[in-house]
Motif scaffolding. Structure first.
Motif, PDB file in Angstrom:
ATOM      1  N   THR A 279       0.823  -1.212   0.000  1.00 34.98           N
ATOM      2  CA  THR A 279       0.000   0.000   0.000  1.00 34.98           C
ATOM      3  C   THR A 279       0.861   1.267   0.000  1.00 34.98           C
ATOM      4  O   THR A 279       0.352   2.372   0.206  1.00 34.98           O
TER       5      THR A 279
ATOM      6  N   GLN B 263      -9.405   4.361  -2.862  1.00 38.01           N
ATOM      7  CA  GLN B 263     -10.320   3.616  -3.732  1.00 38.01           C
ATOM      8  C   GLN B 263      -9.556   2.892  -4.843  1.00 38.01           C
ATOM      9  O   GLN B 263      -9.933   1.799  -5.266  1.00 38.01           O
TER      10      GLN B 263
ATOM     11  N   VAL C 177      -8.136  -0.352  -3.415  1.00 36.16           N
ATOM     12  CA  VAL C 177      -9.195  -1.359  -3.298  1.00 36.16           C
ATOM     13  C   VAL C 177      -9.508  -1.959  -4.666  1.00 36.16           C
ATOM     14  O   VAL C 177      -9.654  -3.177  -4.823  1.00 36.16           O
ATOM     15  N   LYS C 178      -9.603  -1.106  -5.691  1.00 40.92           N
ATOM     16  CA  LYS C 178      -9.886  -1.579  -7.051  1.00 40.92           C
ATOM     17  C   LYS C 178      -8.738  -2.422  -7.594  1.00 40.92           C
ATOM     18  O   LYS C 178      -8.960  -3.428  -8.283  1.00 40.92           O
TER      19      LYS C 178
ATOM     20  N   ASP D 162      -6.676  -4.402  -5.928  1.00 39.29           N
ATOM     21  CA  ASP D 162      -6.746  -5.743  -5.356  1.00 39.29           C
ATOM     22  C   ASP D 162      -7.890  -6.533  -5.983  1.00 39.29           C
ATOM     23  O   ASP D 162      -7.776  -7.743  -6.227  1.00 39.29           O
ATOM     24  N   GLU D 163      -8.981  -5.854  -6.248  1.00 38.95           N
ATOM     25  CA  GLU D 163     -10.132  -6.496  -6.907  1.00 38.95           C
ATOM     26  C   GLU D 163      -9.749  -7.023  -8.282  1.00 38.95           C
ATOM     27  O   GLU D 163     -10.122  -8.143  -8.665  1.00 38.95           O
TER      28      GLU D 163
ATOM     29  N   SER E 264     -10.198  -3.168   1.672  1.00 36.23           N
ATOM     30  CA  SER E 264     -10.008  -3.992   0.478  1.00 36.23           C
ATOM     31  C   SER E 264     -10.442  -5.431   0.726  1.00 36.23           C
ATOM     32  O   SER E 264     -11.110  -6.045  -0.119  1.00 36.23           O
TER      33      SER E 264
ATOM     34  N   ASN F  29     -14.098  -5.546   0.734  1.00 36.55           N
ATOM     35  CA  ASN F  29     -14.620  -5.433  -0.634  1.00 36.55           C
ATOM     36  C   ASN F  29     -14.520  -6.773  -1.370  1.00 36.55           C
ATOM     37  O   ASN F  29     -15.462  -7.196  -2.052  1.00 36.55           O
TER      38      ASN F  29
END
Length: 317
Positions: free
Chosen positions: A221, A237, A240-241, A243-244, A276, A279
């Protein structure tokens, strides 16, 4: 003949494949406050997940400390004067070690706050002990080049390395770069849109080029805007995206994935890591029931089809 070890004992099936130990959090009479690294961030991640009722103490896999004999799988005795997460990822389809990712350490040399070559050790243990695991892909998305595992797997064609990093910061290891199969060098201040497009393109490209038996995902991070060491400008954000994107790519191909959290030098990174993970759970990309079902179970395959969307229309918000 594999050596004797306690690192590969089976984890209780009731546990989430989330690995943690309170020993991850380092304190030294308050002096840790003078260091840029948040030495207690891993415990904070766990506390955030507890507050959201995702996990509880008795549902976490307790990390075991590696013995000298375990570490000698990778490290030399001269250099030596944590680690069951890889097998857990294969058994359950995914695992997250809320710690680890010491990617500047190689088999005979530490560096950059990294004392043990845990990525190398995880992969070598898997090759040695887990039937059917003969190819691995490292997706290193920490802001810094992962020169430790690159040096360790320089001539090992079983390991495919993708590394996305700020080209201007530590370690600048030109020799280690020779091991990178897919190299993405970023400029100072790279922001979400460019970064996420590159991550998406190159993760898809790497996994299309070689389908591995395991993905080790170094999810640093320190790419966060304002990080004192990373030099990039990615939003919470965006992390988080990111990792998605990686988990969707792994799940769509039914490849087990082990995530380690690596660098991140701001107080807010613990909350972002927890957000994350939450999510990933909300999208069905990690799930306790999924974890105990196995990656080849038809139910899991249906879940993958239901949760994997067309990444070419990826929202970058």
């Amino acid at each position: 003949m594999p050596h004797r070890t306690e690192l590969y004992e089976d984890a209780p099936s009731a546990c989430w494949p989330i690995i943690y130990s309170p020993d991850y959090n380092i304190t030294f009479m308050g002096l840790e406050k003078l260091h840029p690294f948040d030495a207690g961030k891993w415990g904070k991640v766990i506390n955030f997940l507890k507050e959201e009722k995702l996990i509880a103490d008795d549902l976490i896999v307790q990390a075991r400390e590696a013995t000298d004999e375990d570490l000698l799988v990778v490290h030399t005795r001269r250099y030596l004067n944590k680690l069951k997460a890889g097998k857990l990822a294969v058994d359950r389809g995914w695992a997250i070690n809320v710690g680890g990712g010491f990617h500047h350490c190689s088999s005979d040399k530490g560096g950059g706050f990294c004392a043990y070559a845990d990525i190398t050790l995880s992969i070598k243990f898997l090759f040695e002990r887990v039937q059917g695991v003969s190819k691995a892909t490292i997706i290193d998305l920490d802001a810094h080049q992962g020169n430790g595992h690159e040096r360790d797997f320089m001539d090992d064609h079983r390991v495919y390395i993708m590394d996305v990093y700020n080209r201007y910061i530590y370690p600048g290891d030109g020799f280690a770069k020779r091991a990178i199969k897919r190299k993405v060098e970023l400029e100072w201040g790279t922001e979400d849109t460019e970064y996420l497009q590159k991550v998406h393109t190159h993760v898809e490209g790497a996994l299309n080029e070689l389908k591995p038996d395991i993905i080790v995902y170094n999810a640093g991070t320190d790419i966060l805007d304002g990080d004192p060491l990373g030099g990039l400008a990615i939003s919470p954000q965006g992390i988080v995206k990111r990792d998605e994107i990686v988990f969707k790519a792994a799940r769509s191909r039914r490849i087990p994935i082990l995530m380690v959290t690596s660098g991140g030098y701001q107080k807010r990174t613990a909350q972002i890591i927890a957000d994350s993970i939450l999510n990933l759970h909300s999208l069905g990309l990690i799930d306790k029931e999924l974890a105990s079902s196995g990656a080849e179970n038809p139910k899991v395959e249906n879940m993958i089809r239901d949760t994997t969307k067309d990444l070419t229309n990826l929202s970058l918000q």
